[in-house]
Design a protein around this motif. Structure first.
Motif, PDB file in Angstrom:
ATOM      1  N   LEU A 196     -18.872   5.869  -0.137  1.00 14.12           N
ATOM      2  CA  LEU A 196     -17.725   6.743  -0.355  1.00 14.12           C
ATOM      3  C   LEU A 196     -16.721   6.142  -1.327  1.00 14.12           C
ATOM      4  O   LEU A 196     -15.884   6.856  -1.896  1.00 14.12           O
ATOM      5  N   LEU A 197     -16.784   4.832  -1.535  1.00 16.06           N
ATOM      6  CA  LEU A 197     -15.901   4.209  -2.521  1.00 16.06           C
ATOM      7  C   LEU A 197     -16.412   4.364  -3.950  1.00 16.06           C
ATOM      8  O   LEU A 197     -15.643   4.214  -4.904  1.00 16.06           O
ATOM      9  N   ASP A 198     -17.692   4.637  -4.117  1.00 15.29           N
ATOM     10  CA  ASP A 198     -18.311   4.622  -5.454  1.00 15.29           C
ATOM     11  C   ASP A 198     -17.580   5.482  -6.478  1.00 15.29           C
ATOM     12  O   ASP A 198     -17.354   5.031  -7.609  1.00 15.29           O
ATOM     13  N   PRO A 199     -17.187   6.727  -6.157  1.00 14.23           N
ATOM     14  CA  PRO A 199     -16.557   7.565  -7.196  1.00 14.23           C
ATOM     15  C   PRO A 199     -15.062   7.322  -7.378  1.00 14.23           C
ATOM     16  O   PRO A 199     -14.448   7.952  -8.242  1.00 14.23           O
ATOM     17  N   LEU A 200     -14.486   6.413  -6.598  1.00 13.10           N
ATOM     18  CA  LEU A 200     -13.038   6.249  -6.629  1.00 13.10           C
ATOM     19  C   LEU A 200     -12.629   5.175  -7.635  1.00 13.10           C
ATOM     20  O   LEU A 200     -13.362   4.228  -7.894  1.00 13.10           O
ATOM     21  N   PRO A 201     -11.435   5.295  -8.196  1.00 12.51           N
ATOM     22  CA  PRO A 201     -10.979   4.364  -9.230  1.00 12.51           C
ATOM     23  C   PRO A 201     -10.495   3.041  -8.641  1.00 12.51           C
ATOM     24  O   PRO A 201     -10.470   2.844  -7.423  1.00 12.51           O
ATOM     25  N   ALA A 202     -10.075   2.150  -9.512  1.00 11.32           N
ATOM     26  CA  ALA A 202      -9.601   0.832  -9.084  1.00 11.32           C
ATOM     27  C   ALA A 202      -8.256   0.909  -8.372  1.00 11.32           C
ATOM     28  O   ALA A 202      -7.954   0.070  -7.521  1.00 11.32           O
ATOM     29  N   ALA A 203      -7.426   1.888  -8.731  1.00  9.40           N
ATOM     30  CA  ALA A 203      -6.127   2.067  -8.079  1.00  9.40           C
ATOM     31  C   ALA A 203      -6.245   3.160  -7.017  1.00  9.40           C
ATOM     32  O   ALA A 203      -6.661   4.276  -7.318  1.00  9.40           O
ATOM     33  N   LEU A 204      -5.849   2.831  -5.800  1.00 10.73           N
ATOM     34  CA  LEU A 204      -6.028   3.754  -4.687  1.00 10.73           C
ATOM     35  C   LEU A 204      -4.729   3.913  -3.908  1.00 10.73           C
ATOM     36  O   LEU A 204      -3.780   3.155  -4.091  1.00 10.73           O
ATOM     37  N   ARG A 205      -4.754   4.877  -3.017  1.00  8.79           N
ATOM     38  CA  ARG A 205      -3.663   5.086  -2.074  1.00  8.79           C
ATOM     39  C   ARG A 205      -4.262   5.082  -0.674  1.00  8.79           C
ATOM     40  O   ARG A 205      -5.314   5.687  -0.429  1.00  8.79           O
ATOM     41  N   VAL A 206      -3.579   4.397   0.251  1.00  6.50           N
ATOM     42  CA  VAL A 206      -4.069   4.288   1.626  1.00  6.50           C
ATOM     43  C   VAL A 206      -2.922   4.590   2.581  1.00  6.50           C
ATOM     44  O   VAL A 206      -1.826   4.034   2.444  1.00  6.50           O
ATOM     45  N   GLY A 207      -3.185   5.461   3.549  1.00  6.75           N
ATOM     46  CA  GLY A 207      -2.163   5.755   4.538  1.00  6.75           C
ATOM     47  C   GLY A 207      -2.614   6.867   5.456  1.00  6.75           C
ATOM     48  O   GLY A 207      -3.756   7.341   5.366  1.00  6.75           O
ATOM     49  N   PRO A 208      -1.752   7.313   6.342  1.00  7.89           N
ATOM     50  CA  PRO A 208      -2.089   8.449   7.194  1.00  7.89           C
ATOM     51  C   PRO A 208      -2.310   9.697   6.339  1.00  7.89           C
ATOM     52  O   PRO A 208      -1.883   9.752   5.175  1.00  7.89           O
ATOM     53  N   PRO A 209      -2.984  10.687   6.877  1.00  8.29           N
ATOM     54  CA  PRO A 209      -3.122  11.943   6.122  1.00  8.29           C
ATOM     55  C   PRO A 209      -1.757  12.510   5.751  1.00  8.29           C
ATOM     56  O   PRO A 209      -0.762  12.304   6.457  1.00  8.29           O
ATOM     57  N   ALA A 210      -1.703  13.230   4.626  1.00 11.11           N
ATOM     58  CA  ALA A 210      -0.453  13.852   4.164  1.00 11.11           C
ATOM     59  C   ALA A 210       0.119  14.726   5.281  1.00 11.11           C
ATOM     60  O   ALA A 210      -0.622  15.269   6.099  1.00 11.11           O
ATOM     61  N   ALA A 212       2.477  12.235   5.327  1.00  8.63           N
ATOM     62  CA  ALA A 212       3.019  10.886   5.492  1.00  8.63           C
ATOM     63  C   ALA A 212       2.840  10.088   4.200  1.00  8.63           C
ATOM     64  O   ALA A 212       1.874  10.292   3.455  1.00  8.63           O
ATOM     65  N   PRO A 213       3.763   9.182   3.893  1.00  8.75           N
ATOM     66  CA  PRO A 213       3.649   8.396   2.653  1.00  8.75           C
ATOM     67  C   PRO A 213       2.462   7.437   2.718  1.00  8.75           C
ATOM     68  O   PRO A 213       2.079   6.964   3.791  1.00  8.75           O
ATOM     69  N   LEU A 254      -0.091  -1.140   8.001  1.00 11.45           N
ATOM     70  CA  LEU A 254      -0.482   0.268   8.147  1.00 11.45           C
ATOM     71  C   LEU A 254      -0.088   0.854   9.502  1.00 11.45           C
ATOM     72  O   LEU A 254      -0.077   2.073   9.662  1.00 11.45           O
ATOM     73  N   ARG A 255       0.154  -0.021  10.474  1.00  9.97           N
ATOM     74  CA  ARG A 255       0.576   0.410  11.812  1.00  9.97           C
ATOM     75  C   ARG A 255      -0.410   1.396  12.427  1.00  9.97           C
ATOM     76  O   ARG A 255      -0.060   2.519  12.804  1.00  9.97           O
ATOM     77  N   VAL A 256      -1.655   0.944  12.522  1.00  8.59           N
ATOM     78  CA  VAL A 256      -2.710   1.793  13.078  1.00  8.59           C
ATOM     79  C   VAL A 256      -3.389   1.061  14.232  1.00  8.59           C
ATOM     80  O   VAL A 256      -3.317  -0.162  14.349  1.00  8.59           O
ATOM     81  N   ASP A 257      -4.053   1.829  15.043  1.00 10.92           N
ATOM     82  CA  ASP A 257      -4.895   1.326  16.131  1.00 10.92           C
ATOM     83  C   ASP A 257      -6.277   1.954  15.994  1.00 10.92           C
ATOM     84  O   ASP A 257      -6.424   3.007  15.349  1.00 10.92           O
ATOM     85  N   GLY A 259      -9.120   4.341  16.545  1.00  8.82           N
ATOM     86  CA  GLY A 259      -9.014   5.748  16.937  1.00  8.82           C
ATOM     87  C   GLY A 259      -8.066   6.548  16.067  1.00  8.82           C
ATOM     88  O   GLY A 259      -8.183   7.779  16.013  1.00  8.82           O
ATOM     89  N   ASP A 260      -7.121   5.874  15.392  1.00 11.99           N
ATOM     90  CA  ASP A 260      -6.293   6.556  14.402  1.00 11.99           C
ATOM     91  C   ASP A 260      -7.120   6.876  13.164  1.00 11.99           C
ATOM     92  O   ASP A 260      -8.248   6.386  13.014  1.00 11.99           O
ATOM     93  N   VAL A 261      -6.581   7.660  12.246  1.00 14.78           N
ATOM     94  CA  VAL A 261      -7.286   7.965  11.010  1.00 14.78           C
ATOM     95  C   VAL A 261      -6.447   7.529   9.809  1.00 14.78           C
ATOM     96  O   VAL A 261      -5.207   7.515   9.862  1.00 14.78           O
ATOM     97  N   LEU A 262      -7.152   7.133   8.749  1.00 12.90           N
ATOM     98  CA  LEU A 262      -6.505   6.766   7.494  1.00 12.90           C
ATOM     99  C   LEU A 262      -7.126   7.556   6.360  1.00 12.90           C
ATOM    100  O   LEU A 262      -8.331   7.874   6.386  1.00 12.90           O
ATOM    101  N   ARG A 263      -6.322   7.837   5.381  1.00 13.90           N
ATOM    102  CA  ARG A 263      -6.752   8.528   4.165  1.00 13.90           C
ATOM    103  C   ARG A 263      -6.818   7.530   3.021  1.00 13.90           C
ATOM    104  O   ARG A 263      -5.865   6.789   2.760  1.00 13.90           O
TER     105      ARG A 263
END
Length: 266
Positions: A196-210, A212-213, A254-257, A259-263
């Protein structure tokens, strides 16, 4: 079955009590020549999903063995104790979803039994310590070469309890995945395959689903590909997508546990 001189132990028993030693002792009294590998006894209490992940990501790197896993919040209830055969070893533990992923990692289940043979268990089985009184003695006898069928009643592997699949969705901009585990270093492993990382660029964004920042991150191969204190998204040693902080702990940022989800997105 041939003798399997190795037994592995994975539990949530901790190290401050005598639970682990008791299991070692039972094995040593029945199969004194068996060698025991302690995978971990620090699975968070009753966290079956974490125990299943640790076990599944470890067993393929161990010698052919009888793998005992005990993360068993339903101990003493109607949940079954089971033993599973695979092409590359045996698994013993509760039928609560803890074992099937590890069985898949060892080539898939070829036979399964419910542990119903009392002569393979302690004369008096505690209602709260099946690791000592059921699973350890069964594992020791299997390590001595006893046939799986002697341990109890054959069951259909299709009827084993399996954990629900983790949340995972993908689109053209990235993917949203469940946090599967957080390791000792605070790295956050996602239930997302490496491709799933293959098509993504070198600069990414990681966080909860929108809405949220999100945090800025880089796609890298190792921790040092991010600046000090920066987030890096990488493929970990289990071939799953993970998030780390170079010199820090991603779980704190990221303040996750689990069972949480990240985007993860462009």
């Amino acid at each position: 079955m041939s003798v399997t001189p190795w037994i592995s132990l994975t539990t949530d028993y901790g190290l401050s009590d005598g639970f682990v030693a008791a299991c070692h002792g039972v094995i040593a009294r029945i199969a004194p020549a068996a060698r025991v590998i302690d995978v971990t006894h620090l699975v968070p209490p009753a966290d079956v999903r974490r125990g299943a992940a640790v076990l599944a990501q470890t067993v393929a790197y161990l010698p052919v063995a009888v793998h005992v896993a005990v993360v068993d919040p339903g101990v003493g209830t109607a949940r079954r104790g089971v033993a599973l055969a695979t092409p590359n070893g045996l698994l013993v533990g509760p039928d609560n979803g803890l074992l099937p992923d590890a069985a898949d990692a060892l080539g898939g289940i070829t036979a399964a039994v419910e542990l119903t043979e009392p002569r393979w268990q302690a004369a008096r089985v505690s209602g709260t310590f099946h690791g000592r009184d059921v699973f350890a003695p069964v594992a020791a006898r299997l390590a001595l070469g006893a046939a799986l069928a002697q341990a109890g009643t054959p069951i259909d592997p299709a009827g084993l309890v399996r954990l629900p699949p983790p949340a995972l969705t993908s689109d053209d901009d990235g993917f949203t995945a469940e946090v599967s585990t957080v390791d000792h270093f605070g790295n956050v492993q996602l239930a997302a395959p490496a491709h799933l990382l293959d098509p993504l660029p070198a600069a990414l964004r990681v966080g909860p689903p929108a809405p949220a920042p999100a945090h800025q991150a880089v796609r890298g191969r190792t921790f040092g590909d991010a600046p000090a204190g920066g987030l890096v998204v990488y493929v970990d040693s289990a071939d799953l997508v993970a998030v780390a902080v170079n010199g820090g702990r991603a779980v704190d940022l990221l303040r996750v546990d689990p069972g949480d989800v990240l985007r993860v997105s462009r």
